[in-house]
Design an enzyme around this catalytic site. Structure first.
Site, PDB file in Angstrom:
ATOM      1  N   SER A  72       0.830  -1.203   0.000  1.00  0.00           N
ATOM      2  CA  SER A  72       0.000   0.000   0.000  1.00  0.00           C
ATOM      3  C   SER A  72       0.863   1.252   0.000  1.00  0.00           C
ATOM      4  O   SER A  72       2.017   1.233   0.428  1.00  0.00           O
ATOM      5  CB  SER A  72      -0.888  -0.037   1.251  1.00  0.00           C
ATOM      6  OG  SER A  72      -1.845   0.980   1.204  1.00  0.00           O
ATOM      7  N   ASP A  73       0.263   2.343  -0.470  1.00  0.00           N
ATOM      8  CA  ASP A  73       0.933   3.639  -0.409  1.00  0.00           C
ATOM      9  C   ASP A  73      -0.115   4.736  -0.251  1.00  0.00           C
ATOM     10  O   ASP A  73      -1.185   4.668  -0.850  1.00  0.00           O
ATOM     11  CB  ASP A  73       1.765   3.895  -1.670  1.00  0.00           C
ATOM     12  CG  ASP A  73       2.701   5.077  -1.474  1.00  0.00           C
ATOM     13  OD1 ASP A  73       3.730   4.903  -0.801  1.00  0.00           O
ATOM     14  OD2 ASP A  73       2.373   6.180  -1.956  1.00  0.00           O
ATOM     15  N   THR A  74       0.195   5.712   0.597  1.00  0.00           N
ATOM     16  CA  THR A  74      -0.719   6.833   0.859  1.00  0.00           C
ATOM     17  C   THR A  74       0.002   8.151   0.638  1.00  0.00           C
ATOM     18  O   THR A  74       1.172   8.294   1.002  1.00  0.00           O
ATOM     19  CB  THR A  74      -1.239   6.786   2.322  1.00  0.00           C
ATOM     20  OG1 THR A  74      -1.927   5.550   2.535  1.00  0.00           O
ATOM     21  CG2 THR A  74      -2.184   7.930   2.623  1.00  0.00           C
TER      22      THR A  74
END
Length: 194
Positions: A72-74
């Site tokens: 994941s990446d935010t």
């Protein structure tokens, strides 16, 4: 979730790890060092999806048939610009100052990789801050040290309690994972492969 599937969470984020514990799913944490660099022409969710997929690519050739690797990446997106994790205290102060009295987007992409395919989903939440005084920003930075967080803040912390006036969309997405979408997607993967 049937036992034949093994979930690998490839994230060092304590918040994402806690979400997976809260799902009541068995999972293993497996981390790889990745240089998080993306092409300059990418914008918004293209950036987070690229980075989530880059993190998943590190597992090429290592995924067993019954494993699902989740990366994941935010990022925070403000005025057509990506705000990632702050480099230092001054950078964090500048980021929070830029978010003051503004609405920004929090974008999270989640990549699901099996031995057969790779698929990525994303979610966008709009967050509006009230005006943040310099003293409030300094208090937050001194006491909460949010230097590992995109946009230099955690919505679940003090700054969120005193500074955020409105959110449109998923709250958990702002924390770092759109949990409802992730759970739905995981159950779909299982249903498709039964």
């Amino acid at each position: 979730m049937p036992n034949k599937y093994k979930i690998i969470l490839a994230s060092g984020s304590p918040r994402r790890q806690q979400f997976f514990k809260d799902f009541d799913l068995d999972f293993e944490i497996r981390l790889k060092e990745i240089e998080e660099v993306y092409p300059e022409n990418l914008i918004a969710e293209e950036i987070t999806s690229y980075l989530a997929e880059l993190k998943a690519k590190a597992f090429d050739g290592e995924i067993a048939e019954n494993e699902i690797v989740i990366t994941s990446d935010t990022l925070v997106w403000l005025h057509d610009k990506a705000l990632g994790k702050p480099k230092n205290y001054d950078d964090a102060f500048h980021i929070l100052k830029s978010l003051s009295n503004e609405t920004h987007e929090v974008i999270t992409s989640v990549c699901f990789k099996t031995s057969k395919k790779t698929e990525t989903i994303f979610d966008i939440t709009k967050v509006t801050f009230n005006t943040l005084s310099d003293d409030a920003i300094r208090y937050y930075l001194d006491n909460y040290k949010p230097f590992d967080k995109a946009g230099a803040y955690g919505i679940q912390e003090w700054i969120g309690l005193i500074g955020i006036s409105k959110i449109e969309g998923s709250y958990t997405n702002v924390v770092g994972l759109p949990t409802e979408k992730v759970y739905k997607y995981l159950t779909q993967i299982v249903a498709d492969n039964l």
